[in-house]
Design an enzyme around this catalytic site. Sequence first.
Site, PDB file in Angstrom:
ATOM      1  N   ASP A 132       0.692  -1.265   0.014  1.00  0.00           N
ATOM      2  CA  ASP A 132      -0.398  -0.459  -0.031  1.00  0.00           C
ATOM      3  C   ASP A 132       0.642   1.659   0.264  1.00  0.00           C
ATOM      4  O   ASP A 132       1.531   1.405   0.818  1.00  0.00           O
ATOM      5  CB  ASP A 132      -1.074  -0.088   1.126  1.00  0.00           C
ATOM      6  N   ASN A 159       4.300   4.829 -11.568  1.00  0.00           N
ATOM      7  CA  ASN A 159       3.345   5.255 -12.272  1.00  0.00           C
ATOM      8  C   ASN A 159       1.714   4.756 -12.218  1.00  0.00           C
ATOM      9  O   ASN A 159       0.670   5.213 -11.951  1.00  0.00           O
ATOM     10  CB  ASN A 159       3.346   3.718 -13.271  1.00  0.00           C
ATOM     11  N   TYR A 224      -7.138  15.749  -8.633  1.00  0.00           N
ATOM     12  CA  TYR A 224      -6.533  15.219  -9.948  1.00  0.00           C
ATOM     13  C   TYR A 224      -5.701  15.577 -10.429  1.00  0.00           C
ATOM     14  O   TYR A 224      -4.456  15.792 -10.500  1.00  0.00           O
ATOM     15  CB  TYR A 224      -7.432  13.975 -10.436  1.00  0.00           C
ATOM     16  N   LYS A 228      -1.296  16.091 -10.324  1.00  0.00           N
ATOM     17  CA  LYS A 228      -0.595  16.479 -11.732  1.00  0.00           C
ATOM     18  C   LYS A 228       0.390  17.379 -12.584  1.00  0.00           C
ATOM     19  O   LYS A 228       1.757  17.075 -12.133  1.00  0.00           O
ATOM     20  CB  LYS A 228      -1.366  16.071 -12.673  1.00  0.00           C
TER      21      LYS A 228
END
Length: 340
Positions: A132, A159, A224, A228
């Site tokens: 995790d 990733n 999100y 990024k």
Amino acid sequence: MIRSFILVAASLVLHLAAPTRLWVGNSLPLSDTQHSALLWCLKWALTLWATTDINSILNRWAENKWLWKTDASGWVWGQEIAVVTGGSRGIGACVVKQLVSYGIHCAVLDVIPLSETFTDDERRLVRYYKCDITSPTAIHSAAEAIRSDLGSPSILINNAGIGNGSTILDIPFENVQRLFQINILSQFSTVKEFLPDMLAKKKGHIMSVASLASFVSLAGAVDYSCTKSGLLSFHEGLGQELKYRHKCPQIKTTIVHPNWTKSAITAHPAVEAGLKRIGAKLLEAEDVAGAMVKQIIAAKSGQLILGPGISPKIRALPLWLQELVRDSQAYVVNGSGTTG
């Protein structure tokens, strides 16, 4: 760049040696005015071409941490070890399968087992570690096990990532917290674990998977988008520290910005309908993985823009144009839920 110099030289010869009237073919004579206009256009077109070539060369030089040459001779793929977070399925699994095709041993950190798409031959070079990555302690335990089982990794591919589909007012805070832990905070932990060995050997490659959302924030996916764009800062800052704090520009760093890709995120109802509405063409996970692995094998640093080339330049546009770009994406994420 060389071809630009050749063309510029050719244009100068043409300019100095051309007759007063220039014939094109056998039947289209140019007047003095037309001849001058042609030379003017040719001069500026070639100047722009040369400038573009020079700019590209400088960009590649900067991406390579001001090293002129990229030397891949120190990489022996059959002896290299790669760590891939979120490597059990999706883009991560495609990356692992392609790395294995070069003989690279892969350690997969994920909470779910390897997918059935892995063949028996591939599994011989893949070791799965249930981990995790929201837990620094779990990452440390997995790293210790990898070093004991396989050796010190020279490649780290961060990733793993999830998405939520809710507005700022609607999203539960625990969902925001978990997304940040997976999408960006985990990378601080993985780099802390694996970078020291890379520094000792002056060889390594650290790759982060971001998104075109690094450049355009999306309504309904603000958390999100934040992670990024944060990864872009992480990538830039890591490169600076490698050059100026650790004096080790030899270690490669890459950040990947894929456009919408077929994955658990784009298959989610909160996103799928919106993508259909704007007619988005989705990338295949295999193609994204192919670009990533190609970068690893080339032993190059840089940014991979897997989508419209203008994407990184959006922030340089006038504000009204930036806002029009954001407006065009306002209903892509339109719903609620999470992919993780």
